[in-house]
Design a protein around this motif. Structure first.
Motif, PDB file in Angstrom:
ATOM      1  N   ALA A 367     -91.406  24.494 -50.038  1.00 10.01           N
ATOM      2  CA  ALA A 367     -92.524  24.429 -49.096  1.00 10.01           C
ATOM      3  C   ALA A 367     -92.035  24.632 -47.672  1.00 10.01           C
ATOM      4  CB  ALA A 367     -93.234  23.083 -49.230  1.00 10.01           C
ATOM      5  N   PHE A 368     -90.850  24.099 -47.355  1.00 11.04           N
ATOM      6  CA  PHE A 368     -90.316  24.213 -45.999  1.00 11.04           C
ATOM      7  C   PHE A 368     -90.044  25.679 -45.636  1.00 11.04           C
ATOM      8  CE2 PHE A 368     -86.910  24.358 -42.884  1.00 11.04           C
ATOM      9  CZ  PHE A 368     -87.350  23.453 -41.929  1.00 11.04           C
ATOM     10  N   VAL A 369     -89.575  26.472 -46.610  1.00 10.81           N
ATOM     11  CA  VAL A 369     -89.263  27.874 -46.306  1.00 10.81           C
ATOM     12  C   VAL A 369     -90.470  28.789 -46.499  1.00 10.81           C
ATOM     13  CG1 VAL A 369     -86.835  27.543 -46.885  1.00 10.81           C
ATOM     14  CG2 VAL A 369     -88.409  28.381 -48.646  1.00 10.81           C
ATOM     15  N   GLY A 370     -91.616  28.217 -46.851  1.00 11.08           N
ATOM     16  CA  GLY A 370     -92.832  29.010 -46.965  1.00 11.08           C
ATOM     17  C   GLY A 370     -93.246  29.341 -48.380  1.00 11.08           C
ATOM     18  N   ALA A 371     -92.453  28.912 -49.381  1.00  8.56           N
ATOM     19  CA  ALA A 371     -92.792  29.185 -50.784  1.00  8.56           C
ATOM     20  C   ALA A 371     -93.598  28.021 -51.351  1.00  8.56           C
ATOM     21  CB  ALA A 371     -91.525  29.439 -51.591  1.00  8.56           C
ATOM     22  N   ASP A 372     -94.757  27.781 -50.739  1.00  7.61           N
ATOM     23  CA  ASP A 372     -95.567  26.625 -51.104  1.00  7.61           C
ATOM     24  C   ASP A 372     -96.664  27.031 -52.089  1.00  7.61           C
ATOM     25  OD1 ASP A 372     -97.159  28.150 -49.483  1.00  7.61           O
ATOM     26  OD2 ASP A 372     -97.272  26.683 -47.849  1.00  7.61           O
ATOM     27  N   GLU A 410     -76.683  27.762 -51.000  1.00  8.99           N
ATOM     28  CA  GLU A 410     -76.627  29.222 -51.140  1.00  8.99           C
ATOM     29  C   GLU A 410     -78.022  29.757 -50.899  1.00  8.99           C
ATOM     30  OE1 GLU A 410     -75.126  32.658 -54.331  1.00  8.99           O
ATOM     31  OE2 GLU A 410     -75.036  30.520 -54.855  1.00  8.99           O
ATOM     32  N   GLY A 411     -78.148  30.751 -50.030  1.00  9.14           N
ATOM     33  CA  GLY A 411     -79.475  31.232 -49.676  1.00  9.14           C
ATOM     34  C   GLY A 411     -79.518  32.696 -49.334  1.00  9.14           C
ATOM     35  N   GLY A 412     -78.894  33.533 -50.155  1.00  7.69           N
ATOM     36  CA  GLY A 412     -78.897  34.970 -49.911  1.00  7.69           C
ATOM     37  C   GLY A 412     -79.540  35.731 -51.049  1.00  7.69           C
ATOM     38  N   GLY A 413     -80.217  36.817 -50.749  1.00  6.34           N
ATOM     39  CA  GLY A 413     -80.822  37.647 -51.779  1.00  6.34           C
ATOM     40  C   GLY A 413     -81.875  36.878 -52.558  1.00  6.34           C
ATOM     41  N   ASP A 457     -85.618  34.886 -44.389  1.00  3.77           N
ATOM     42  CA  ASP A 457     -85.028  34.458 -43.114  1.00  3.77           C
ATOM     43  C   ASP A 457     -84.966  32.933 -43.024  1.00  3.77           C
ATOM     44  OD1 ASP A 457     -84.734  37.078 -42.390  1.00  3.77           O
ATOM     45  OD2 ASP A 457     -86.458  37.121 -41.026  1.00  3.77           O
ATOM     46  N   LYS A 458     -86.010  32.254 -43.484  1.00  2.00           N
ATOM     47  CA  LYS A 458     -86.012  30.790 -43.429  1.00  2.00           C
ATOM     48  C   LYS A 458     -84.976  30.206 -44.380  1.00  2.00           C
ATOM     49  CE  LYS A 458     -90.871  30.354 -42.072  1.00  2.00           C
ATOM     50  NZ  LYS A 458     -92.229  29.923 -42.492  1.00  2.00           N
TER      51      LYS A 458
END
Length: 469
Positions: A367-372, A410-413, A457-458
């Motif tokens: 939710a914080f990164v927009g995937a809510d 880990e937060g790529g791709g 990006d988030k």
């Protein structure tokens, strides 16, 4: 600004009101001339602290401040809400209302009375417009129903203000539009009580057999569907009209003695009391209260999962309490109490519930990164868990308050990997950890795909922030 409630009368009901307000962040000022009031309210509050937070999947507000006062005027000072819960004596209530209104004019006053109508309470009052019935059900800190009964003299603005206050602390204000003796719910209870007394007196059933008839049968139906919806289902595909046509004639049959009441002789009182002692006398009143509370919690949480009846109300209140994770190192993604229905035969949280805690924590990160929820429903995208490694480090028991600290490692791709630590809130001990790998997925193709730029990006920014620790 912290709101303040004054509780006049600190018995079982007054103590339950105090707990309901306190645990929802209100300051509470209590007046009760009983020298044991502090102890009695404290015992009710202890039960409430171990019960109400179990209904929710998030933390309640910080508990308000509780204080006891030597006069009604002192307790009512600065109050935003005043709840009267003194003995059912009309002369006493009139005296209490006079003292309240002299000390706190214009403040809404709710009465817990089950026996008096609001017009009777308002007799001789300096300002009848602020007085109404707000009749609760025990335990007030768990059961949500409050019958709000105004008279023609009660200000409509006061009624709406009362309903807003009660809703704010998780209650359901049932607005009773016309004055009537015993309001609504107690009239049903009185009917069942009268019939039960006859069944015991006539030797047809014992107190335990009557209780079993309720709790193993229609009580379960009523708890989630009420009366009329239950009977609508009983009518089958033809619904309520068919039910009434089929069973309506039974209303003229001599099935009940509702218009007659057995005399309360010493023999009847002894009979009922002795059967009740045999049924439940091995448990103390506090043990019975805890048993009742935990049963109610389990049932209401089940109803919450289904989004119906009292569970729907808990879910609505929960949404007003939940706070999204903050941009921090680490993020607090869970802050809650372990409910009683999460434990196993060993008395501690079972393995499946750890997975739920960490799944809920991951949803906080998403939710914080927009995937809510909107991201899922509108953009048809989400993150799916593909791998978890959970380590169980300490027992977690029902009633313990826990938090989960989450880091994005880990937060790529397509990847979003989180490391979660579940900690006991009181001392910070790590009770379990979870390494969780998620992949971004299109819900249309059900295959992995790269997240859109705004979410990517988030995720990358959060991974960079957490890498700095």
């Amino acid at each position: 600004m912290t709101k303040r409630a004054a509780i006049i009368g600190g018995g079982v009901i007054g103590g339950g009101w105090a707990a309901r307000f306190l645990l929802n962040g209100w300051d509470v000022r209590v007046f009760d001339p009983d020298p044991e009031a502090d102890r009695k309210v404290g015992e009710v509050l202890t039960n409430a602290r171990g019960a109400l937070p179990m209904l929710y999947d998030c933390a309640l507000p910080a508990e308000g401040k509780l204080s006891f006062h030597g006069s009604i005027a002192e307790a009512a000072e600065g109050a935003d809400w005043i709840q009267e819960s003194v003995s059912e004596r009309l002369d006493l209530k009139h005296k209490v209302f006079a003292e309240i209104q002299a000390a706190a004019p214009g403040v809404p006053i709710g009465s817990s009375t089950s026996g008096f109508k609001p017009s009777e309470l308002q007799e001789g009052a300096a300002d009848p417009s602020t007085i109404m019935v707000t009749h609760p059900f025990n335990p007030v800190y768990l059961l949500p129903l409050i019958e709000v009964v105004p008279s023609e003299a009660t200000s409509p603005e006061m009624v709406e203000a009362a309903k807003a206050v009660l809703t704010e602390v998780g209650l359901y204000p049932l607005h009773v539009r016309k004055e009537i003796d015993a309001h609504i719910a107690d009239r049903f209870l009185e009917a069942v009580w009268r019939e039960a007394l006859w069944l015991v007196k006539d030797g047809i059933a014992t107190t335990e057999e009557i209780d079993n008839a309720i709790r193993y049968g229609f009580g379960l139906r009523w708890g989630q569907m009420g009366l009329f919806e239950t009977y609508r289902v009983a009518g089958g595909e033809a619904g309520m009209r068919h039910f009434m046509a089929q069973f309506g004639p039974a209303l003229s049959w001599p099935w009940t003695k509702l218009m007659d009441v057995p005399e309360f002789t010493p023999e009847l009182v002894d009979l009922i009391a002795d059967q009740s002692d045999a049924q439940s006398g091995h448990l103390t009143i506090r043990e019975l209260e805890r048993k009742r509370d935990r049963n109610l919690i389990a049932m209401m949480r089940a109803l919450k999962q289904q989004g119906t009846a009292s569970g729907k109300l808990v879910g609505q209140h929960q949404r007003t309490l939940m706070r999204p994770p903050q941009d921090a190192r680490p993020m607090i993604t869970q802050d809650r109490m372990v409910p009683v229905d999460w434990t196993d035969m060993n008395g501690h949280m079972n393995e499946g519930r750890y997975g739920q805690v960490f799944s809920d924590a991951a949803e906080g990160v998403m939710a914080f990164v927009g995937a809510d929820e909107a991201y899922v429903s509108e953009r048809q995208l989400s993150y799916f868990t593909v791998e978890t490694t959970i380590k169980y480090l300490a027992e977690t028991r029902a009633g313990e308050e826990i938090i989960v600290e989450s880091r994005v490692t880990e937060g790529g791709g397509k990847k979003l990997r989180c490391f979660h630590e579940m900690k006991r809130k009181s001392d910070g001990e790590v009770m379990a950890t979870c390494d969780q790998l998620m992949l971004h997925v299109s819900l249309e193709t059900r295959r992995t795909c790269a997240p859109p730029e705004d979410v990517a990006d988030k995720v990358a920014a959060l991974a960079a922030l957490h890498a700095e620790e």
